[in-house]
Scaffold this motif. Structure first.
Motif, PDB file in Angstrom:
ATOM      1  N   GLY A  29       0.767  -1.234   0.000  1.00 33.52           N
ATOM      2  CA  GLY A  29       0.000   0.000   0.000  1.00 33.52           C
ATOM      3  C   GLY A  29       0.801   1.288   0.000  1.00 33.52           C
ATOM      4  N   ARG A  30       1.980   1.301   0.629  1.00 31.23           N
ATOM      5  CA  ARG A  30       2.724   2.577   0.645  1.00 31.23           C
ATOM      6  C   ARG A  30       3.208   2.930  -0.772  1.00 31.23           C
ATOM      7  N   ARG A  31       3.295   1.922  -1.646  1.00 30.31           N
ATOM      8  CA  ARG A  31       3.645   2.211  -3.040  1.00 30.31           C
ATOM      9  C   ARG A  31       2.377   2.385  -3.890  1.00 30.31           C
ATOM     10  N   HIS A  32       1.310   1.589  -3.592  1.00 30.22           N
ATOM     11  CA  HIS A  32       0.162   1.547  -4.515  1.00 30.22           C
ATOM     12  C   HIS A  32      -1.150   2.072  -3.928  1.00 30.22           C
ATOM     13  N   GLY A  33      -1.171   2.485  -2.662  1.00 28.65           N
ATOM     14  CA  GLY A  33      -2.364   3.099  -2.089  1.00 28.65           C
ATOM     15  C   GLY A  33      -3.402   2.098  -1.598  1.00 28.65           C
ATOM     16  N   LEU A  34      -4.563   2.616  -1.211  1.00 29.86           N
ATOM     17  CA  LEU A  34      -5.641   1.772  -0.682  1.00 29.86           C
ATOM     18  C   LEU A  34      -6.259   0.934  -1.807  1.00 29.86           C
ATOM     19  N   ALA A  35      -6.752  -0.250  -1.421  1.00 24.15           N
ATOM     20  CA  ALA A  35      -7.359  -1.147  -2.415  1.00 24.15           C
ATOM     21  C   ALA A  35      -8.573  -0.506  -3.091  1.00 24.15           C
ATOM     22  N   TRP A  75      12.429  -0.409  14.830  1.00 23.45           N
ATOM     23  CA  TRP A  75      11.424  -0.412  13.747  1.00 23.45           C
ATOM     24  C   TRP A  75      10.938   1.011  13.488  1.00 23.45           C
ATOM     25  N   ARG A  76      10.686   1.759  14.575  1.00 28.20           N
ATOM     26  CA  ARG A  76      10.241   3.156  14.372  1.00 28.20           C
ATOM     27  C   ARG A  76      11.288   3.922  13.546  1.00 28.20           C
ATOM     28  N   ASP A  77      12.583   3.775  13.903  1.00 28.27           N
ATOM     29  CA  ASP A  77      13.636   4.476  13.155  1.00 28.27           C
ATOM     30  C   ASP A  77      13.675   3.998  11.695  1.00 28.27           C
ATOM     31  N   PHE A  78      13.498   2.675  11.530  1.00 29.02           N
ATOM     32  CA  PHE A  78      13.463   2.083  10.187  1.00 29.02           C
ATOM     33  C   PHE A  78      12.332   2.706   9.359  1.00 29.02           C
ATOM     34  N   THR A  79      11.149   2.888   9.974  1.00 29.18           N
ATOM     35  CA  THR A  79      10.013   3.429   9.211  1.00 29.18           C
ATOM     36  C   THR A  79      10.260   4.889   8.826  1.00 29.18           C
ATOM     37  N   LEU A  80      11.008   5.620   9.651  1.00 24.17           N
ATOM     38  CA  LEU A  80      11.244   7.033   9.336  1.00 24.17           C
ATOM     39  C   LEU A  80      12.068   7.172   8.055  1.00 24.17           C
ATOM     40  N   ASP A  81      12.928   6.168   7.797  1.00 22.16           N
ATOM     41  CA  ASP A  81      13.787   6.223   6.605  1.00 22.16           C
ATOM     42  C   ASP A  81      13.245   5.392   5.444  1.00 22.16           C
ATOM     43  N   ALA A  82      12.228   4.545   5.707  1.00 20.55           N
ATOM     44  CA  ALA A  82      11.823   3.565   4.684  1.00 20.55           C
ATOM     45  C   ALA A  82      11.254   4.262   3.450  1.00 20.55           C
ATOM     46  N   PRO A  83      11.691   3.859   2.255  1.00 16.27           N
ATOM     47  CA  PRO A  83      11.068   4.409   1.050  1.00 16.27           C
ATOM     48  C   PRO A  83       9.649   3.858   0.887  1.00 16.27           C
ATOM     49  N   GLY A 133       3.228   7.496   2.453  1.00  6.67           N
ATOM     50  CA  GLY A 133       3.400   7.178   1.039  1.00  6.67           C
ATOM     51  C   GLY A 133       2.085   7.354   0.296  1.00  6.67           C
ATOM     52  N   GLU A 134       1.799   6.393  -0.576  1.00  8.99           N
ATOM     53  CA  GLU A 134       0.589   6.484  -1.416  1.00  8.99           C
ATOM     54  C   GLU A 134      -0.691   6.310  -0.585  1.00  8.99           C
ATOM     55  N   PHE A 135      -0.583   5.684   0.608  1.00 15.63           N
ATOM     56  CA  PHE A 135      -1.758   5.602   1.501  1.00 15.63           C
ATOM     57  C   PHE A 135      -2.296   7.001   1.809  1.00 15.63           C
ATOM     58  N   ALA A 136      -1.382   7.974   1.870  1.00 14.73           N
ATOM     59  CA  ALA A 136      -1.751   9.302   2.384  1.00 14.73           C
ATOM     60  C   ALA A 136      -2.212  10.261   1.295  1.00 14.73           C
ATOM     61  N   ARG A 137      -2.088   9.852   0.015  1.00 13.74           N
ATOM     62  CA  ARG A 137      -2.411  10.795  -1.072  1.00 13.74           C
ATOM     63  C   ARG A 137      -3.818  10.568  -1.591  1.00 13.74           C
ATOM     64  N   PRO A 138      -4.675  11.597  -1.554  1.00 13.05           N
ATOM     65  CA  PRO A 138      -6.002  11.440  -2.160  1.00 13.05           C
ATOM     66  C   PRO A 138      -5.823  11.030  -3.628  1.00 13.05           C
ATOM     67  N   HIS A 160      -7.815   7.718   0.654  1.00  9.94           N
ATOM     68  CA  HIS A 160      -6.521   7.823   1.325  1.00  9.94           C
ATOM     69  C   HIS A 160      -6.767   7.790   2.823  1.00  9.94           C
ATOM     70  N   VAL A 161      -5.693   7.706   3.592  1.00 10.55           N
ATOM     71  CA  VAL A 161      -5.829   7.722   5.049  1.00 10.55           C
ATOM     72  C   VAL A 161      -4.702   8.586   5.617  1.00 10.55           C
ATOM     73  N   ASP A 162      -5.097   9.532   6.471  1.00  8.87           N
ATOM     74  CA  ASP A 162      -4.112  10.426   7.089  1.00  8.87           C
ATOM     75  C   ASP A 162      -3.474   9.736   8.293  1.00  8.87           C
ATOM     76  N   GLY A 163      -2.221  10.079   8.568  1.00  7.58           N
ATOM     77  CA  GLY A 163      -1.590   9.581   9.787  1.00  7.58           C
ATOM     78  C   GLY A 163      -0.362   8.750   9.493  1.00  7.58           C
ATOM     79  N   GLY A 164       0.363   8.400  10.560  1.00  7.60           N
ATOM     80  CA  GLY A 164       1.635   7.711  10.402  1.00  7.60           C
ATOM     81  C   GLY A 164       1.569   6.204  10.578  1.00  7.60           C
TER      82      GLY A 164
END
Ligand code: FAD
Length: 459
Positions: free
Chosen positions: A155-161, A234-242, A361-366, A375-379
């Motif tokens: 989903g972070r690459r392709h968004g919500l289903a 994991w939190r640090d990993f997510t901050l840098d994750a593409p 990522g793409e989850f957050a973009r309308p 889309h869904v707002d938040g981390g």
């Protein structure tokens, strides 16, 4: 609306669709009502198991003529939502017998009938080197998932289903079959992609597929004693994750089950899993900071896309469960402390798992041309589940899940929910946010008498 509905009489349905429609007391009624979530007890005025679109039309016409409402259900994974509503004047339309998937390899789409499951889609798409924006579990249905948002490990690459839905076929309150898309009743098409079961019984969905035959994915596991260091990492990993990386962090209490390998059975563990849409070399480089923590188990590697369904270790069979959900804007150290105070080492929450999935990522973009939920707002999305085989266990598990959600409230993303993870009732305004008013308008056009009763109802 209430005048029409107050004269309902399910007896008038007796004899309709022999072997496919049951009234309370009939042999077959209890089994036909049973949802995947066995903690949800559904007692509708009647239950139908349609096998064709004509069956669905017959049920809708007979139910509306009798002044009854209609609640569509594909699997009942979200059965707790319907169980919290009054079904005494409602026909439950359980779509478990109306299934089938066809794949158009050239167009890279699938046509998914009624109550079909994600495992059915992947089994049909896999031989063509294709996959879909499915969730963690193969026995969730496409309809309830994709029409309420749907969060995938891609989903972070392709968004919500919901954004992968190209067309929806449904039977509306007038009993007519309709097909809606961007070119055919685009307002109803908009409403269905988020408003789900509020507008009709969905008999087919056309979906975009993804061109992946295999994927770099897997899980890493540590003892729960390591929860704090793994969660910070994991939190640090997510901050840098593409955006190619979508992962989850969980604290799990595995039950003492004979099906589990002895080194896992009955243990408290922390698990990170997910998918990395990169080459093997780049995926390995990205995962290195987590691998440096020397997980006890590390299954990350390239796998056929269908095997992603086994990665998350979801219950393989219908299960009684209660849950809670919230969305966090961020995960600072104080939020990690609050999380671990509820479910970390030395605690006894009784939860099967407490999970955070990375959003962004793409989850957050309308989505351009998207529907009511695109889309869904938040981390991070929190999903906390307890197994609930008895009412006492349901109460204790529900309290533990809510306590975790409450403890994280200071970091909650305002006005944001992922409806597929939200299995407890919320108001329609909370569920649908900015889309609520327009959904109401569409419902008053398409279903003026309020016949349809959805998990997350808009009225
Ligand atoms: C083990 C497990 C794993 C999960 N993993 C994920 C995940 O990875 N990502 C995620 O986003 N969610 C996940 N979920 C949540 C799941 O996506 C939701 O519960 C979803 O609503 C289930 O859809 P369903 O159709 O199977 O369930 P149902 O309970 O049958 O349907 C839910 C609602 O959808 C509507 N609906 C369903 N079918 C139809 C239809 N044919 N026509 C009209 N309306 C219909 C109805 O309003 C119904 O009340 C998971 C849940 C569980 C229990």
């Amino acid at each position: 609306m209430t005048d029409l509905l107050s004269i309902g009489d399910a007896e008038s349905l007796r004899g309709l669709l022999p072997g496919r429609l049951f009234l309370p007391g009939d042999d077959g009624y209890d089994a036909a009502c049973r949802p995947w979530n066995l903690a949800a007890v559904l007692g509708p005025a009647a239950v139908a198991l349609p096998e064709s679109v004509a069956d669905v039309q017959a049920i809708v016409k007979a139910a509306t003529a009798a002044g009854l409402r209609i609640a569509p259900m594909s699997t009942g994974h979200a059965g707790s939502l319907l169980a919290a509503t009054d079904l005494s004047r409602t026909v439950l339309v359980h779509l478990s017998r109306l299934t089938g998937v066809t794949v158009d390899r050239e167009a890279r789409t699938a046509r998914v009938t009624g109550g079909s499951l994600w495992i059915d889609v992947l089994a049909a798409a896999g031989p063509h080197g294709l996959t879909a924006l499915h969730g963690s579990s193969g026995d969730v249905a496409v309809a309830g998932f994709a029409l309420s948002g749907g969060m995938s490990f891609y989903g972070r690459r392709h968004g919500l289903a919901a954004n992968s839905v190209r067309a929806v076929e449904l039977v509306t309150a007038d009993g007519a079959p309709r097909r809606v898309s961007a070119d055919e009743d685009d307002d109803l098409f908009w409403a269905l992609r988020g408003g789900s079961g509020n507008f009709g019984v969905v008999t087919a969905i056309e979906l975009d597929l993804l061109p992946y035959a295999d994927v770099f994915a897997g899980m890493m596991l540590w003892d729960r004693a390591r929860a704090a260091e793994v969660m910070h990492a994991w939190r640090d990993f997510t901050l840098d994750a593409p955006e190619s990386v979508t992962t989850s962090f969980r604290v799990m209490s595995l039950p003492p089950l004979p099906d589990l390998p002895p080194f896992l059975s009955g243990r408290d563990v922390v698990v990170i899993d997910g998918a990395v849409l990169e080459s093997d070399e780049r995926a390995a480089r990205l995962l290195a900071p987590l691998r440096d923590l020397m997980p006890e188990v590390d299954t990350f590697g390239r796998i056929p896309t269908i095997d992603l369904l086994a990665m998350h270790m979801d219950p393989p069979e219908p299960t009684p469960a209660v849950s809670d959900h919230t969305i966090l804007a961020a995960l600072p150290d104080a939020a990690i402390e609050a999380f671990l105070a509820q479910v970390g080492p030395g605690t006894r929450s009784g939860l099967l798992f407490a999970e955070l999935r990375q959003l962004g990522g793409e989850f957050a973009r309308p989505a351009e041309g998207g529907g009511a939920i695109s889309h869904v707002d938040g981390g991070y999305a929190l999903y906390a589940i307890a197994v609930a085989p008895t009412p006492e266990a349901a109460e204790a598990g529900g309290a533990a899940a809510s306590a975790l959600a409450r403890a994280l409230e200071p970091w909650a993303q305002p006005h944001s929910l992922l409806l597929t993870f939200c299995e407890h009732p919320v108001t329609a305004a909370e569920a649908y946010g900015d889309s609520f008013e327009r959904l109401l308008l569409t419902a008053s056009r398409v279903d003026p008498n309020g016949v349809f009763q959805a998990g997350h109802g808009i009225r």
